[in-house]
Scaffold this active site. Structure first.
Site, PDB file in Angstrom:
ATOM      1  CB  SER A  56      44.006  36.196  43.452  1.00  0.00           C
ATOM      2  OG  SER A  56      44.234  36.280  44.845  1.00  0.00           O
ATOM      3  CG  ASP A  93      41.372  35.681  39.348  1.00  0.00           C
ATOM      4  OD1 ASP A  93      41.180  35.903  38.146  1.00  0.00           O
ATOM      5  OD2 ASP A  93      40.831  36.351  40.274  1.00  0.00           O
ATOM      6  CG  ASP A 115      46.095  40.283  33.689  1.00  0.00           C
ATOM      7  OD1 ASP A 115      46.262  40.837  32.584  1.00  0.00           O
ATOM      8  OD2 ASP A 115      45.489  40.813  34.638  1.00  0.00           O
ATOM      9  CG  HIS A 189      39.326  43.523  39.220  1.00  0.00           C
ATOM     10  ND1 HIS A 189      40.147  43.789  38.158  1.00  0.00           N
ATOM     11  CD2 HIS A 189      38.933  42.229  39.083  1.00  0.00           C
ATOM     12  CE1 HIS A 189      40.266  42.698  37.415  1.00  0.00           C
ATOM     13  NE2 HIS A 189      39.536  41.741  37.946  1.00  0.00           N
ATOM     14  N   GLY A 190      36.720  45.211  42.330  1.00  0.00           N
ATOM     15  CA  GLY A 190      36.453  45.855  43.610  1.00  0.00           C
ATOM     16  C   GLY A 190      34.998  46.276  43.790  1.00  0.00           C
ATOM     17  CB  SER A 235      31.190  42.033  42.476  1.00  0.00           C
ATOM     18  OG  SER A 235      31.844  40.867  42.944  1.00  0.00           O
ATOM     19  CG  ASP A 277      37.409  38.096  45.185  1.00  0.00           C
ATOM     20  OD1 ASP A 277      36.897  37.774  46.268  1.00  0.00           O
ATOM     21  OD2 ASP A 277      38.627  38.282  45.066  1.00  0.00           O
ATOM     22  CB  SER A 278      33.932  42.622  45.199  1.00  0.00           C
ATOM     23  OG  SER A 278      35.202  42.957  44.695  1.00  0.00           O
TER      24      SER A 278
HETATM   25  O1  G3H Z   1      40.841  40.094  40.355  1.00  0.00           O
HETATM   26  C1  G3H Z   1      41.026  40.347  41.521  1.00  0.00           C
HETATM   27  C2  G3H Z   1      40.511  39.422  42.568  1.00  0.00           C
HETATM   28  O2  G3H Z   1      39.413  40.011  43.203  1.00  0.00           O
HETATM   29  C3  G3H Z   1      41.600  38.978  43.509  1.00  0.00           C
HETATM   30  O3  G3H Z   1      41.839  39.858  44.538  1.00  0.00           O
HETATM   31  O4  G3H Z   1      44.326  39.792  44.703  1.00  0.00           O
HETATM   32  O5  G3H Z   1      42.931  40.693  46.568  1.00  0.00           O
HETATM   33  O6  G3H Z   1      42.989  38.249  46.113  1.00  0.00           O
HETATM   34  P1  G3H Z   1      43.108  39.638  45.539  1.00  0.00           P
HETATM   35  P1  13P Z   2      34.976  41.627  41.406  1.00  0.00           P
HETATM   36  O1  13P Z   2      35.910  42.495  42.165  1.00  0.00           O
HETATM   37  O2  13P Z   2      33.949  42.429  40.663  1.00  0.00           O
HETATM   38  O3  13P Z   2      34.323  40.583  42.258  1.00  0.00           O
HETATM   39  O4  13P Z   2      35.827  40.858  40.278  1.00  0.00           O
HETATM   40  C1  13P Z   2      36.509  39.676  40.581  1.00  0.00           C
HETATM   41  C2  13P Z   2      37.435  39.263  39.486  1.00  0.00           C
HETATM   42  O5  13P Z   2      37.380  39.698  38.369  1.00  0.00           O
HETATM   43  C3  13P Z   2      38.442  38.240  39.841  1.00  0.00           C
HETATM   44  O6  13P Z   2      39.298  37.988  38.785  1.00  0.00           O
HETATM   45 ZN    ZN Z   3      39.714  39.717  37.589  1.00  0.00          ZN
END
Ligand code: G3H
Ligand code: 13P
Ligand code: ZN
Length: 330
Positions: A56, A93, A115, A189-190, A235, A277-278
């Site tokens: 990211s 990302d 995005d 997300h999250g 996630s 990610d989460s």
């Molecule tokens: O899409 C979101 C991802 O989980 C990236 O999260 O910006 O905290 O690294 P971050």
């Molecule tokens: P999660 O927060 O569900 O893991 O999604 C991650 C994501 O979409 C990263 O681009």
């Molecule tokens: Zn995402």
């Protein structure tokens, strides 16, 4: 300028073609440190799965782009050393600007997401097209997004999701030339994807979220047959790790993710990239908390990062094998 080809990386084109045809999805796992990267590569080599290493904008700032580029090169060499040359993509990302995307392309990324989903439609088209024109000069593939996911996408926080409108997708793809399209069908997300009020409880008291909008997905597939679709916010928020965090001093409330069964259904469709990610954050944090709690005398980071890496590896292997279906596709 570093070409991703010199780092042993590939773009997503062939990978997605095979995934759409084969009815599985490529794992896109986020990383920003060595243990996460080791776990991803170990899991994907052991399951013989192609992989997308996702960075990211926040991770890029956190880890440094020169280190990340060389970590990706190291990852392909590490896979080779482990005995199997899986295809590896280094992907930006949620790229938020042309400049960020360009910087990643110039620094060895083989794929970028731009995005523009939070901009008005025509602005999203213009920005995405500009990134595609630059990226394609270097054979870098581009992911665009239509529809808004609730939650945090780096610095962009959306309170409410807006589903992708199937009637827009042909126009967007043909005007921009993107190689894949991220859509919004109810994920976010999250670790708190749904409020308890949106869920029902099963007999064990587990919160069950409303199903994803597979009707929208199939309408998109009808509009763009065989076109690679991407699912963000995927996630599952495993109870095992949420409980581990809470049992060892943490406090995570109302954490609800996407049930694995629904991800399995998505992976069999035109969805050929699933972003996670989460779950990695939860597995790492849960394990580190447990190790600290059980071993207050530990102060060598390897003693807690090592078990965290092992938990991550096992979780990724399980996802490749029984959720995404990417195992044995490399
Ligand atoms: O899409 C979101 C991802 O989980 C990236 O999260 O910006 O905290 O690294 P971050
Ligand atoms: P999660 O927060 O569900 O893991 O999604 C991650 C994501 O979409 C990263 O681009
Ligand atoms: Zn995402």
């Amino acid at each position: 300028m570093t070409s991703y080809k010199d780092l042993g990386l590939v773009n997503t084109r062939e990978m997605f073609k095979k995934a759409v045809k084969g009815g599985y999805a490529i794992p896109a796992y986020n990383f920003n440190n060595m243990e996460q990267l080791q776990a991803i590569i170990m899991a994907c080599v052991e399951t013989k799965s192609p992989v997308i290493l996702q960075v990211s904008k926040g991770a890029r700032d956190y880890a440094n782009i020169n280190l990340l580029r060389n970590m990706a090169r190291g990852a392909t060499e590490y896979a080779h050393e482990l005995g199997y040359d899986i295809p590896v993509v280094l992907h930006l990302d949620h790229g938020d600007s042309f400049e960020t995307a360009k910087d990643c392309i110039d620094n060895g990324f083989s794929s970028v997401m731009i995005d523009g989903s939070h901009f008005p439609y025509e602005e999203n088209v213009a920005l995405t097209k500009k990134v595609v024109e630059y990226a394609h000069k270097f054979d870098v593939t581009v992911e665009g997004e239509l529809g808004v996911l609730a939650g945090i996408e780096d610095d962009v926080v959306a309170e409410k999701s807006t589903y992708t409108q199937p009637e827009e997708v042909i126009d967007f793809v043909s005007k921009t030339g993107v190689d894949s399209l991220a859509i919004s069908i109810g994920t976010s997300h999250g670790a708190n994807k749904f409020t308890p009020a949106q869920c029902t409880r099963n007999a064990d008291g587990v919160l069950i979220p409303p199903p994803l909008r597979f009707d929208i997905l199939s309408e998109i597939e009808k509009q763009l047959p065989g076109f690679p679709i991407v699912l963000h916010g995927s996630s599952s928020v495993p109870a095992k790790f949420v409980n581990m965090i809470n049992e060892h001093g943490g406090h995570l409330k109302d954490s609800v993710g996407i049930p694995e069964e629904q991800l399995r259904t998505a992976a069999k469709s035109a969805v050929c990239k699933i972003n996670i990610d989460s779950d990695g954050r939860l597995a790492m944090t849960g394990t580190i908390r447990r190790v600290f709690d059980e071993n207050p005398e530990y102060f060598d980071p390897r003693k807690y990062l090592g078990p965290a890496r092992q938990a991550l590896k096992e979780m990724y292997m399980e996802k490749n094998i029984s959720v995404l279906g990417s195992a044995n596709q490399a």
